[in-house]
Write a protein that holds these residues in place. Structure first.
Motif, PDB file in Angstrom:
ATOM      1  N   ARG A   1      -5.650  -5.707 -30.598  1.00  0.00           N
ATOM      2  CA  ARG A   1      -5.231  -7.084 -30.371  1.00  0.00           C
ATOM      3  C   ARG A   1      -5.331  -7.398 -28.882  1.00  0.00           C
ATOM      4  O   ARG A   1      -5.280  -6.491 -28.048  1.00  0.00           O
ATOM      5  CB  ARG A   1      -3.780  -7.270 -30.831  1.00  0.00           C
TER       6      ARG A   1
ATOM      7  N   THR B   1      -1.258  -9.199 -23.872  1.00  0.00           N
ATOM      8  CA  THR B   1      -0.490 -10.324 -23.365  1.00  0.00           C
ATOM      9  C   THR B   1      -0.379 -10.202 -21.849  1.00  0.00           C
ATOM     10  O   THR B   1      -0.037  -9.149 -21.331  1.00  0.00           O
ATOM     11  CB  THR B   1       0.919 -10.325 -24.001  1.00  0.00           C
TER      12      THR B   1
ATOM     13  N   THR C   1       3.710 -14.617 -19.819  1.00  0.00           N
ATOM     14  CA  THR C   1       3.937 -15.016 -21.205  1.00  0.00           C
ATOM     15  C   THR C   1       5.408 -14.729 -21.537  1.00  0.00           C
ATOM     16  O   THR C   1       5.907 -13.633 -21.261  1.00  0.00           O
ATOM     17  CB  THR C   1       3.003 -14.227 -22.145  1.00  0.00           C
TER      18      THR C   1
ATOM     19  N   VAL D   1       7.238 -13.726 -24.017  1.00  0.00           N
ATOM     20  CA  VAL D   1       7.649 -12.522 -24.738  1.00  0.00           C
ATOM     21  C   VAL D   1       7.738 -11.299 -23.812  1.00  0.00           C
ATOM     22  O   VAL D   1       8.457 -10.345 -24.113  1.00  0.00           O
ATOM     23  CB  VAL D   1       6.717 -12.240 -25.947  1.00  0.00           C
TER      24      VAL D   1
ATOM     25  N   CYS E   1      13.274  -7.301 -26.009  1.00  0.00           N
ATOM     26  CA  CYS E   1      12.710  -7.352 -27.357  1.00  0.00           C
ATOM     27  C   CYS E   1      13.775  -7.049 -28.416  1.00  0.00           C
ATOM     28  O   CYS E   1      14.762  -6.364 -28.152  1.00  0.00           O
ATOM     29  CB  CYS E   1      11.566  -6.346 -27.492  1.00  0.00           C
TER      30      CYS E   1
ATOM     31  N   ASN F   1       5.532  -5.913 -27.003  1.00  0.00           N
ATOM     32  CA  ASN F   1       5.420  -7.257 -26.434  1.00  0.00           C
ATOM     33  C   ASN F   1       4.140  -7.438 -25.616  1.00  0.00           C
ATOM     34  O   ASN F   1       3.739  -8.562 -25.337  1.00  0.00           O
ATOM     35  CB  ASN F   1       6.660  -7.656 -25.641  1.00  0.00           C
ATOM     36  N   GLN F   2       3.458  -6.346 -25.293  1.00  0.00           N
ATOM     37  CA  GLN F   2       2.186  -6.462 -24.584  1.00  0.00           C
ATOM     38  C   GLN F   2       1.053  -6.920 -25.507  1.00  0.00           C
ATOM     39  O   GLN F   2      -0.033  -7.237 -25.029  1.00  0.00           O
ATOM     40  CB  GLN F   2       1.816  -5.147 -23.906  1.00  0.00           C
TER      41      GLN F   2
ATOM     42  N   GLY G   1       2.134  -9.267 -27.798  1.00  0.00           N
ATOM     43  CA  GLY G   1       2.786 -10.486 -28.252  1.00  0.00           C
ATOM     44  C   GLY G   1       3.829 -10.318 -29.339  1.00  0.00           C
ATOM     45  O   GLY G   1       4.292 -11.307 -29.892  1.00  0.00           O
TER      46      GLY G   1
ATOM     47  N   ASP H   1       7.550  -9.285 -30.581  1.00  0.00           N
ATOM     48  CA  ASP H   1       8.932  -9.155 -30.122  1.00  0.00           C
ATOM     49  C   ASP H   1       9.630  -8.053 -30.929  1.00  0.00           C
ATOM     50  O   ASP H   1      10.367  -8.342 -31.879  1.00  0.00           O
ATOM     51  CB  ASP H   1       9.649 -10.499 -30.285  1.00  0.00           C
TER      52      ASP H   1
ATOM     53  N   SER I   1      -0.887  -5.638 -18.607  1.00  0.00           N
ATOM     54  CA  SER I   1      -0.511  -7.061 -18.583  1.00  0.00           C
ATOM     55  C   SER I   1      -0.677  -7.692 -17.200  1.00  0.00           C
ATOM     56  O   SER I   1      -0.514  -8.905 -17.048  1.00  0.00           O
ATOM     57  CB  SER I   1       0.927  -7.233 -19.074  1.00  0.00           C
TER      58      SER I   1
END
Length: 182
Positions: free
Chosen positions: A9, A12, A16, A18, A23, A55-56, A58, A60, A102
């Motif tokens: 994926r 992030t 951002t 998130v 988390c 969270n990297q 996206g 949580d 990130s």
């Protein structure tokens, strides 16, 4: 590096929302959680990182993965759900270059504890304890920071942080990870 049946994926980027809040604890241990972990490994490997927090990408959730060497050179490939970081009372700090997927393309010297222990559970809810030295200890600290909403650049002096973030904003961020990107 292991093969991952997951899907990579996008990473992030810093800024951002998130990435800047604590988390959520994981409460459901199901196939979706197992798939998340596989996707995290695939994402980390695609970006050439050695660690990645949920969270990297996206998500949580208090989950991280690592594929990282300790001070002896032995590799640990693991995931931890709901990690708790344990640092020694007497902290032996090591200053080394650190980067972050990130905050692509940037590195800075940062002091971290030479040793760290992480406890938590696996995707099935079974207890885990991982002991880290060297880069592995740095990874544990870096990833738990992410899950607490803190990026490594926020541990740096303000002027340096601003310089790194400005330079990172100009960086494409795809496939730029190194062994120091956690």
């Amino acid at each position: 590096m292991r093969n991952s049946p997951g899907t990579a994926r996008p990473i992030t980027r810093y800024g951002t929302p998130v990435l800047h809040r604590r988390c959520a604890e994981v409460t459901v241990f199901d196939d979706a959680l197992a798939q998340l972990v596989e996707d995290m490994f695939a994402s980390m490997y695609a970006a050439h990182g050695v660690g990645l927090a949920a969270n990297q990408i996206g998500v949580d959730a208090r989950v991280f993965v690592v594929d990282c060497a300790d001070a002896s050179g032995a590799h640990t490939i693991a995931h931890v759900v709901n990690p708790v970081l344990h640092l020694p009372e007497e902290r032996d700090l090591v200053v080394e270059s650190e980067g972050c997927l990130s905050v692509p393309g940037q590195h800075a010297e940062l002091a971290r504890c030479a040793t760290a222990v992480v406890t938590g559970v696996d995707v099935h809810g079974a207890p885990i304890r991982l002991d880290g030295t060297g880069t592995l200890a740095r990874c544990f600290q870096h990833e738990v920071d992410h899950l607490d909403g803190l990026a490594y650049v926020e541990r740096l002096p303000g002027k340096l942080r601003k310089q790194l973030l400005a330079a990172s904003a100009e960086h494409p961020g795809v496939g730029v990870g190194t062994a120091e990107n956690v």
